[in-house]
Scaffold this motif. Structure first.
Motif, PDB file in Angstrom:
ATOM      1  N   ARG A 274      -6.655   1.214  35.620  1.00 12.11           N
ATOM      2  CA  ARG A 274      -6.799  -0.349  35.380  1.00 12.11           C
ATOM      3  C   ARG A 274      -6.869  -0.058  33.727  1.00 12.11           C
ATOM      4  N   ARG A 275      -7.602   0.815  33.302  1.00 13.47           N
ATOM      5  CA  ARG A 275      -8.161   1.083  32.163  1.00 13.47           C
ATOM      6  C   ARG A 275      -6.496   0.825  31.216  1.00 13.47           C
TER       7      ARG A 275
ATOM      8  N   HIS B 204     -10.597   6.301  28.632  1.00 12.24           N
ATOM      9  CA  HIS B 204     -11.949   4.825  28.821  1.00 12.24           C
ATOM     10  C   HIS B 204     -12.486   5.604  26.949  1.00 12.24           C
TER      11      HIS B 204
ATOM     12  N   PHE C 186     -19.189   2.442  32.605  1.00 13.77           N
ATOM     13  CA  PHE C 186     -17.992   2.846  33.566  1.00 13.77           C
ATOM     14  C   PHE C 186     -18.636   3.659  34.774  1.00 13.77           C
TER      15      PHE C 186
ATOM     16  N   LEU D 132      -9.763   3.424  37.952  1.00 14.84           N
ATOM     17  CA  LEU D 132     -10.457   3.577  37.489  1.00 14.84           C
ATOM     18  C   LEU D 132      -9.051   3.617  36.042  1.00 14.84           C
TER      19      LEU D 132
ATOM     20  N   ARG E 254     -10.894   7.061  43.238  1.00 18.69           N
ATOM     21  CA  ARG E 254     -11.632   6.429  42.197  1.00 18.69           C
ATOM     22  C   ARG E 254     -10.795   6.404  40.665  1.00 18.69           C
TER      23      ARG E 254
END
Length: 404
Positions: free
Chosen positions: A283-284, A360, A369, A280, A276
């Motif tokens: 995608r970031r 992030h 998040f 993430l 996961r």
């Protein structure tokens, strides 16, 4: 060693992936919103009951239990890829499938060591998801990484045992559905064999003398989804002698039998948490720009993502090997590998999540998040079921024994 998934595992995996996509991930923000409106922070959001009902409807229930009489009858190797998937949403998915700690370990303990009456009274409602339970072992006044230090007393008085002591970080104890404590304490504190001094008894939560004193936080989180972690005091709580699990002096061995499967289940789910985090992170990286270039074009980000992928693949193979060994030669035969995954997996997954947090920025430590909670969970698992150093000590001594 053949780690290819068989037809049954593939079929369950497909069902579970669909369940996660269609129900679990969409339920994550819903659960947070509902929790804010609850009368007690320890009540389960209504969406959790909906997830449980849907999981049962889809045949995704009690997947962790290898005993087909009580659970799905899956081997450790079959369960591993399924537990990994649930680790992608560790605060919802395991609970939805009735595969959440500490109930999983408690159900395994009762199935293996409980009497017929104990299984009828406690195991059956746990299997049905009607109640929750807690395992009371860790104590604040001693180094509980050495279980022989435990000071809680379990004293025989006629037809009863009297339980006196203080425990903390007792997972699940804040949950209003928690009906049972499995308590480890000493019945023979002066016994010559320090590993035969301990016993386990079943203590119903409503027993006079049981005080759930307060919730314990983990890095500031109260972990509502798992029923919290509590400080619990037993003020001379009395239970009938038939509430003893197994035999007097058998508590240490029962604890070890319970913790072996628990350790590998945690590591299976940790790999899902890492996956996961990688998702993430990617995608970031493709959606954010810094200094005129996408983050995905930065060399440092490439290194983080590549290293994370390599690490996860290594960990997965080690966990699968451990599962295979547990299935083929038993937990004792897989002792080295169980300790190896318990050392390597939480530490490495924590590092992966930490990189995802960094990528992030401020969002990584926020509630927007899941990364901060994932990191706290991974870091905590370097203590739960035995800290790193205990496993390192035992594993190293086993290696050195060959050359002594």
């Amino acid at each position: 060693m053949d780690f290819a998934m068989d037809a049954r595992t593939e079929e369950l995996r497909g069902r579970l992936l669909a369940f996660m996509t269609e129900h679990v991930y969409p339920a994550e923000p819903v659960a947070e919103e509902q929790r804010a409106a609850l009368a007690s922070p320890w009540d389960a959001p209504p969406v959790v009951a909906e997830l449980k009902a849907e999981a049962r409807r889809r045949g995704l229930w009690n997947l962790f239990l290898p005993d087909a009489e009580y659970g799905a009858g899956l081997t450790n190797l079959q369960y591993a890829p399924l537990a990994e998937i649930t680790g992608r949403s560790p605060h919802l998915a395991p609970t939805a499938l009735n595969c959440a700690a500490p109930d999983t370990g408690n159900m395994e303990l009762l199935a293996q060591f409980g009497s017929e009456a104990q299984r009828a009274r406690w195991l059956e409602p746990l299997l049905a998801g009607e109640i929750r339970s807690a395992f009371a072992m860790t104590e604040p006044e001693v180094a509980s990484s050495d279980a022989t230090n435990i000071e809680t007393r379990i004293e025989r008085d006629g037809d009863e045992y009297v339980v006196t002591g203080r425990k903390w970080y007792i997972s699940g104890a804040m949950n209003p559905d928690c009906r049972l404590f499995i308590v480890m304490g000493k019945t023979d504190p002066e016994g010559e064999d320090v590993r035969r001094q301990q016993s386990m008894v079943l203590v119903p939560r409503d027993t006079p003398g049981v005080e759930v004193r307060r919730a314990m936080r983990v890095y500031g989180y109260e972990d509502h989804s798992h029923g919290g972690h509590a400080e619990v005091v037993f003020h001379g709580a009395r239970v009938p002698v038939d509430h003893l699990v197994g035999e007097e002096g058998g508590g240490f061995a029962i604890a070890q039998a319970r913790l072996g499967p628990g350790r590998i289940h945690h590591c299976m789910r940790l790999i899902g948490m890492a996956e996961r985090a990688i998702e993430l992170m990617c995608r970031r990286a493709v959606s954010r720009t810094a200094f005129g270039r996408p983050l995905a074009a930065q060399g440092q980000v490439h290194a983080w993502i590549a290293d994370a992928r390599v690490a996860v693949e290594q960990l997965r193979l080690l966990v699968l090997k451990t599962a295979w060994l547990m299935d083929t030669v038993g937990n004792k035969g897989a002792h080295t590998e169980i300790q190896a995954i318990k050392i390597a997996t939480p530490r490495t997954v924590g590092e992966i999540i930490d990189r995802a947090v960094q990528l992030h920025g401020a969002g990584g430590v926020s509630q927007d998040f899941p990364l901060a909670e994932l990191w706290a969970a991974a870091r905590t698992l370097r203590l739960a079921d035995g800290p790193d150093e205990v496993h390192q000590r035992s594993l190293a001594r086993r290696e050195l024994r060959q050359y002594a």
